[in-house]
Design an enzyme around this catalytic site. Structure first.
Site, PDB file in Angstrom:
ATOM      1  N   CYS A  36      -5.581   1.231   6.017  1.00 57.06           N
ATOM      2  CA  CYS A  36      -5.957  -0.235   6.632  1.00 57.06           C
ATOM      3  C   CYS A  36      -5.719  -0.148   7.310  1.00 57.06           C
ATOM      4  CB  CYS A  36      -5.992  -0.958   5.357  1.00 57.06           C
ATOM      5  SG  CYS A  36      -4.077  -1.511   5.229  1.00 57.06           S
ATOM      6  N   CYS A  51      -1.854  -1.169   7.295  1.00 60.67           N
ATOM      7  CA  CYS A  51      -1.188   0.347   7.189  1.00 60.67           C
ATOM      8  C   CYS A  51      -1.713   0.773   9.035  1.00 60.67           C
ATOM      9  CB  CYS A  51      -1.636   0.985   6.802  1.00 60.67           C
ATOM     10  SG  CYS A  51      -1.282   0.471   4.540  1.00 60.67           S
ATOM     11  N   HIS A  72       0.862  -1.217  -0.363  1.00 61.38           N
ATOM     12  CA  HIS A  72       0.101   0.174  -0.121  1.00 61.38           C
ATOM     13  C   HIS A  72       0.619   1.174  -0.173  1.00 61.38           C
ATOM     14  CE1 HIS A  72      -3.824  -2.087   1.612  1.00 61.38           C
ATOM     15  NE2 HIS A  72      -3.595  -2.390   0.909  1.00 61.38           N
ATOM     16  N   GLU A 131       1.342   3.829   1.897  1.00 60.99           N
ATOM     17  CA  GLU A 131       1.635   4.618   3.090  1.00 60.99           C
ATOM     18  C   GLU A 131       2.692   3.312   3.825  1.00 60.99           C
ATOM     19  OE1 GLU A 131      -1.707   3.100   2.475  1.00 60.99           O
ATOM     20  OE2 GLU A 131      -2.414   3.590   4.557  1.00 60.99           O
TER      21      GLU A 131
END
Ligand SMILES: [Zn+2]
Ligand SMILES: [Zn+2]
Lengths: 463, 199
Positions: free
Chosen positions: B92, B95, B53, B55
């Site tokens: 999420c 993360c 992701h 992040e």
């Protein structure tokens, strides 16, 4: 295989369900409105009621109950509709239900039982006729219908179901899902689970201090797809790659199957520090001190995260994009910086099994497409310690099918201990979770003393 | 334009880069002393690693850079504690946990994430809860300040574009965001809006 038969008989694999276990007699209930009916009206009433007053969310509840009265006469009761027991308020009866009540003269039901007969249950008086708490049932007040309690959720176990039926009969469907193992493991499967767990345990203790380990397995072929120990810090003083390979690449899975006593370890290792198990102490990365090289730590490289990275690398290597040959793609892998690994620690893979697989793909191009995995769909993952919430979510993203862990993680365990991610219905993917209770003699040789302590502690909490 | 909007705009640019690469359009930037020190975008399709992701990409880039400069862990921890993250979509659960582990100071996000948001939608991993740590648990959970709804409609527009051009992982005609038998197959974009904009 055969030599593991005795062991698999002693391995226990426990399914960790989506909701916390409740004592069978403490199951949550909801109120419904019920009435006694004539047997000859039962069928038509049930059909009509199911249409005009379906029991939302209570599919496990049977609509009709038969109760044996004194004198051997049977009396049928039917659930009219959902009820709400707000102190003293009369339950609202939907108009259509009221119509039925009038049509079938349900209001005429007045058995003169009165207050005379009751049974004592858990210190409360219950009406003899319908087991409803005294003073709130029709038999006490000669009202057409009365509120009773039924269990809110479908039973997950036979014990829960038996307890539920004491209130009002329910149906019980043992969980089937589509995930192997929830209804039990065959001896062969248990033995395979035990072997992969032992592989994970051997990896976890292969460093100077105990760390967590993750092994991703394709259960259909029983091949290790990828694996890793924690790489939060370079825990391994033996930085030579051959050791890393044998310890962490998972290439020794076959050897493992032939060598059930893989876990011999010297007693000097028994006193080890467990501070470095990343999922147990996700916030502890700053305090961990161990053989640090300046470039060899990363607070997020928990075993699962690295194992997923390795499996993705394998995926790209074995199943290159259309228009590339496998070799070309492998070159790509070597040349371009390893994606997602800032630490340039990814080794060039020369896994023999991978090469074989790739050759096979080459020989049969069409096979390649059909066997191309989508992330880790269908794969299992083995953890020594229950993963933290970050790792538990990472394996949701990567579409793992089943999770096995040996020891619970009371600090930050996300699969039953602190969180229960497998019960979050909003997620787009769900896996089944199992705890593997390692046989005594393996526990003894592995002697994860702290783990056992942690284990006891959790057991106390959960009971 | 406020400072917050300026940085979110940069995050949106990262998300657009993801979109151009046929990735689920989520992007982020990390800010220290009003300066962008790292950025990242979703790379899950390219890497076949659904944990990559935005992040995680931005955090990894930063760690690599700091380690190259010879920063110690103490220095790195101190730096993280002064950093803000701007991300186009609520982090999420994975993360959010990662951001807590590294000890980020604060997070600004665009649209919410009703399927797997870890900053309030499903779990609240940003709140500093001194939860029951078992005896011997030395770990100190770290919370972070979290503000959502920054330029959310722009973030959603990107998802809509992605949705319209088609998800390379999904089967179908460019409308399908879902693999057969699954809910949304994109790793970080389970926003209900994606379902509701379907026409
Ligand atoms: Zn973890
Ligand atoms: Zn995420």
């Amino acid at each position: 295989m055969d030599c593991n038969g005795d062991e698999s008989a002693t391995v226990k694999i426990i399914h960790i369900p989506e909701k916390p276990p409740i004592l069978p007699h403490c199951q949550p209930t909801v109120d419904v409105l019920a009435s006694a009916i004539e047997p000859k009206h039962a069928n038509v009433l049930v059909r009509k009621l199911n249409h005009i007053a379906p029991l939302e969310g209570l599919r496990h509840i049977k609509r009709i109950r038969k109760t044996c009265l004194d004198g051997g006469k049977n009396q049928l009761f039917v659930i009219l509709c959902m009820g709400s027991r707000n102190d003293g308020e009369t339950t609202y009866l939907p108009e259509e239900v009221l119509e039925l009540v009038n049509t079938y003269q349900l209001s005429t039901f007045t058995t003169k039982v009165g207050h005379l007969a009751y049974v004592m249950l858990k210190g409360l008086k219950f009406c003899f006729l319908c087991f409803v708490e005294m003073m709130s049932c029709s038999h006490c007040y000669f009202t057409p219908s009365h509120l009773i309690q039924v269990c809110k959720y479908a039973a997950l176990t036979k014990e829960e179901w038996e307890e539920q039926c004491k209130l009002w009969p329910t149906s019980f469907h043992p969980p089937t899902y589509n995930i192997d193992g929830i209804t039990g493991f065959s001896e062969e499967d248990s033995s395979s689970v035990l072997n992969f767990m032992k592989l994970a345990v051997s990896m976890a203790k292969s460093c100077t201090s105990v760390v967590n380990a993750a092994v991703i397995v394709d259960p259909s072929s029983k091949h290790v797809i990828a694996s890793s120990c924690d790489e939060v810090q370079s825990c391994n003083p033996l930085t030579n790659s051959t050791h890393m390979e044998s310890c962490c690449s998972g290439a020794n899975a076959n050897k493992m199957e032939k060598d059930p006593i893989l876990l011999k370890c010297s007693s000097s290792e028994a006193k080890q520090s467990y501070d470095n198990i990343s999922c147990l102490r996700p916030w502890g990365w700053l305090e961990q001190r161990l053989h640090l090289r300046p470039d060899s730590w990363h607070p997020l490289r928990h075993a699962a995260i690295v194992a997923i990275e390795n499996s993705a690398a394998r995926d790209r290597r074995l199943f290159p994009l259309d228009g590339h040959s496998a070799e070309l793609a492998q070159e790509d892998c070597k040349v371009s910086s390893p994606i997602g690994s800032p630490l340039k620690r990814q080794k060039t893979y020369t896994n023999v099994k991978d090469d074989d697989e790739r050759m096979e793909c080459h020989r049969n191009g069409s096979l390649c497409d059909s066997t191309k995995p989508y992330l880790c769909t269908g794969y299992d993952i083995y953890f020594v310690w229950e993963p933290c919430i970050m790792c538990a979510m990472a394996i949701v993203h990567q579409r793992i099918k089943r999770v096995f862990y040996a020891f619970p993680n009371p600090n930050d365990g996300a699969l039953g201990s602190v969180h229960r991610l497998q019960g979050e219905r909003s997620l787009n993917h769900h896996y089944a979770v199992f705890r593997v209770l390692l046989p005594e003699h393996i526990l003894k040789t592995v002697l994860l003393t702290t783990a056992t302590k942690v284990d006891q502690c959790t057991t106390q909490i959960s009971l | 334009m406020s400072e917050v909007d300026v940085f979110m705009k940069l995050a949106l640019e990262q998300a657009k880069l993801a979109l151009d690469s046929l990735e689920v359009p989520v992007g982020c930037v990390i800010i220290e002393d009003q300066k962008v020190i790292s950025s990242g975008r979703n790379r899950t399709t390219e890497t076949r690693n659904a944990t990559r992701h935005a992040e995680m990409e931005a955090i990894d880039a930063l760690l690599e850079q700091w380690q190259k400069n010879g920063s110690t862990r103490e220095e790195v921890a101190l730096k993280f504690s002064k950093c803000s993250l701007y991300v186009t979509c609520e982090p999420c659960i994975m993360c959010a946990a990662a951001l807590s582990i590294i000890g980020i100071k604060e997070v600004y996000y665009g649209c919410g994430n009703d399927k797997f948001g870890g900053c309030g939608s499903i779990l609240s991993l940003h709140t500093d809860s001194s939860e029951k740590l078992a005896s011997g648990g030395v770990s100190r959970k770290k919370g972070f300040k979290c503000t959502g709804g920054i330029m959310a409609s722009e973030a959603i527009d990107l998802f809509r574009s992605f949705y319209e051009q088609g998800n390379p992982n999904g089967k179908g005609d460019g409308e399908h965001f879902f693999r057969p038998g699954e809910a949304c197959s994109c790793p970080c974009a389970g926003q209900p809006i994606l379902v509701s904009i379907r026409v």
